[in-house]
Design a protein around this motif. Structure first.
Motif, short mmCIF file in Angstrom:
data_model
loop_
_atom_site.label_atom_id
_atom_site.label_comp_id
_atom_site.label_asym_id
_atom_site.label_seq_id
_atom_site.Cartn_x
_atom_site.Cartn_y
_atom_site.Cartn_z
N VAL A 1 46.84 58.84 43.23
CA VAL A 1 45.81 57.92 43.74
C VAL A 1 45.10 57.24 42.57
O VAL A 1 44.85 56.03 42.58
N ALA A 2 44.78 58.02 41.53
CA ALA A 2 44.13 57.45 40.35
C ALA A 2 45.04 56.44 39.66
O ALA A 2 44.58 55.37 39.22
N THR A 3 46.32 56.74 39.56
CA THR A 3 47.27 55.81 38.93
C THR A 3 47.37 54.52 39.72
O THR A 3 47.37 53.42 39.15
N LEU A 4 47.43 54.63 41.04
CA LEU A 4 47.49 53.44 41.89
C LEU A 4 46.23 52.59 41.70
O LEU A 4 46.30 51.36 41.62
N GLY A 5 45.08 53.25 41.62
CA GLY A 5 43.83 52.51 41.44
C GLY A 5 43.77 51.80 40.11
O GLY A 5 43.37 50.63 40.03
N ILE A 6 44.18 52.48 39.05
CA ILE A 6 44.15 51.87 37.71
C ILE A 6 45.11 50.69 37.62
O ILE A 6 44.80 49.64 37.05
N ALA A 7 46.29 50.85 38.22
CA ALA A 7 47.33 49.83 38.09
C ALA A 7 47.25 48.74 39.16
O ALA A 7 48.09 47.83 39.17
N LEU A 8 46.27 48.81 40.04
CA LEU A 8 46.22 47.89 41.18
C LEU A 8 46.20 46.42 40.78
O LEU A 8 46.92 45.61 41.39
N PRO A 9 45.41 45.99 39.79
CA PRO A 9 45.45 44.55 39.42
C PRO A 9 46.84 44.08 39.01
O PRO A 9 47.27 42.98 39.39
N GLU A 10 47.56 44.89 38.23
CA GLU A 10 48.91 44.52 37.80
C GLU A 10 49.88 44.51 38.99
O GLU A 10 50.75 43.63 39.08
N ILE A 11 49.73 45.48 39.90
CA ILE A 11 50.58 45.52 41.09
C ILE A 11 50.31 44.30 41.97
O ILE A 11 51.25 43.66 42.50
N GLN A 12 49.04 43.97 42.12
CA GLN A 12 48.65 42.80 42.91
C GLN A 12 49.27 41.52 42.34
O GLN A 12 49.77 40.67 43.08
N GLN A 13 49.29 41.41 41.03
CA GLN A 13 49.87 40.24 40.39
C GLN A 13 51.39 40.22 40.52
O GLN A 13 51.99 39.17 40.79
N THR A 14 52.03 41.38 40.38
CA THR A 14 53.49 41.46 40.46
C THR A 14 54.01 41.02 41.82
O THR A 14 54.97 40.26 41.93
N PHE A 15 53.36 41.50 42.89
CA PHE A 15 53.84 41.22 44.25
C PHE A 15 53.06 40.10 44.94
O PHE A 15 53.30 39.85 46.12
N ALA A 16 52.12 39.47 44.23
CA ALA A 16 51.30 38.39 44.79
C ALA A 16 50.60 38.84 46.08
O ALA A 16 50.67 38.18 47.12
N LEU A 17 49.94 39.99 46.01
CA LEU A 17 49.27 40.56 47.18
C LEU A 17 47.87 40.00 47.32
O LEU A 17 47.18 39.74 46.33
N SER A 18 47.43 39.84 48.57
CA SER A 18 46.05 39.45 48.83
C SER A 18 45.14 40.65 48.62
O SER A 18 45.60 41.78 48.46
N GLU A 19 43.82 40.40 48.68
CA GLU A 19 42.87 41.50 48.53
C GLU A 19 43.02 42.51 49.67
O GLU A 19 42.97 43.72 49.46
N VAL A 20 43.22 41.99 50.88
CA VAL A 20 43.38 42.88 52.04
C VAL A 20 44.64 43.71 51.91
O VAL A 20 44.64 44.93 52.14
N ALA A 21 45.75 43.07 51.52
CA ALA A 21 47.00 43.81 51.35
C ALA A 21 46.90 44.84 50.24
O ALA A 21 47.44 45.96 50.36
#
Length: 368
Positions: free
Chosen positions: A6-26
């Protein structure tokens, strides 16, 4: 392992969001997928731990964690990423109930200590995960961070596979009875109490940093170290309350700590302003609210029929995770409706803690 992921997902979330072009809700739903699957599978995992052995369920959970998280790191499509996070969520649901059941077998007369050690280890995993993920993500990218944590989970699984001896015998499994036997009135009351207490845990974890930076006007650095104080206080409080409950009784320790925790939440969010005062307040709040979920699990295991320690832990943890899905959303709705994050945090912490203490007080504690 679950808290590290969970901590890893939280830390990496901005990079994941950019990689997959995710919205804030997604992006926010990534956590919801994991928590919802964990909530659904926890009760099932607890029952399986009673029927087929704690070790089998724990190894299955760790394998799902390692496989799901590693494959999520290799995913090239957002739907596959969501799918493998769902697999990780199933592993999340399998791991804590089986671990609590193992601790119950190892320390039948010190369940408070056993369950509190699980909570302390959970906090350590989150802290280590955040540090490791930030370092690896900065150096090699978020996928490397996911692979690194997955490899650690696989190594952990192999360690448990060869190290742990399952003390839950076949004869004990035969005495476990049906799942309905575990659903006593006391267990149902404790499950509701855990939902209320867990909502405080998740709402404060989700929204306290925002309150610190907006209503209290703290810098990002100050908010960060104050939240680290809360993490340490949760671990210290869980260990202390667990030991006290072994000596003076679960019900007495949990109920008597819940009401001061409600008062501490009000003082913390409504009155305190300076960084030092907030750090002291959040330390007190974290220590005395730390009976969730460890001591509720211990009380449920002692209230359940013989052979149902896993089922009891699974039911309690299922409600704990459902609170993790619902509580931050309720807090968000109150903030949006009132525009007052301070009163929203008071309402979502102090009020549930008072109800939590009342429900714990209504449970009849077995003679240990």
């Amino acid at each position: 392992m679950p808290s590290m992921m969970v901590a890893t997902l939280g830390i990496a979330l901005p990079e994941i969001q950019q990689t997959f072009a995710l919205s804030e809700v997604a992006s926010g739903s990534l956590f919801s997928v994991m928590m919802l699957l964990a909530a659904i599978t926890s009760a099932v995992a607890g029952r399986l731990a009673d029927k087929f052995g704690r070790k089998r369920v724990l190894i299955t959970g760790l394998s799902l964690l390692a496989g799901g998280f590693g494959l999520a790191g290799a995913s090239s499509h957002p739907m596959l990423f969501f799918l493998f996070l769902a697999v990780t969520g199933i592993g999340y649901g399998f791991t804590p109930p089986s671990l609590y059941a193992i601790m119950s077998d190892l320390l039948p007369h010190r369940r408070g200590l056993g369950t509190s050690l699980v909570s302390v280890a959970y906090g350590i995993g989150g802290a280590v995960g955040a540090l490791l993920a930030s370092a690896v993500t900065a150096a090699l990218g978020w996928r490397a961070a996911f692979f690194t944590v997955a490899v650690i989970a696989a190594a952990d699984m192999l360690l448990q596979l060869f190290w742990i001896r399952d003390a839950h015998t076949t004869r004990a499994a035969e005495r476990s009875g049906s799942f309905r036997d575990a659903l006593s009135l006391s267990i149902l009351i404790l499950a509701l109490a855990e939902f209320l207490g867990g909502s405080v845990f998740w709402a404060s974890a989700a929204w306290t940093p925002t309150l610190m930076r907006t209503a209290k006007r703290l810098s990002l650095a100050d908010a960060g170290w104050i939240m680290s104080v809360l993490s340490v206080a949760n671990m210290f409080g869980s260990f202390c309350l667990g030991n006290l409950s072994d000596r003076f009784g679960r019900k007495r320790v949990v109920a008597l700590s819940a009401f001061p925790a409600a008062a501490a939440a009000f003082v913390l969010f409504y009155w305190l302003q300076t960084p030092l005062a907030l750090a002291i307040g959040i330390a007190i709040f974290g220590v005395i609210k730390a009976s969730v979920p460890a001591l509720v699990v211990a009380l449920a295991q002692e209230s359940a029929p013989p052979g149902n320690a896993g089922s009891a832990a699974g039911i309690i943890m299922s409600l704990h995770y459902f609170a993790g899905v619902v509580a931050p959303l309720i807090a968000a709705q109150i903030i949006a409706a009132t525009g007052d994050i301070v009163m929203a945090m008071v309402f979502t912490t102090s009020v549930p803690l008072i109800l939590y203490g009342c429900l714990i007080g209504a449970v009849r504690e077995p003679n240990r």
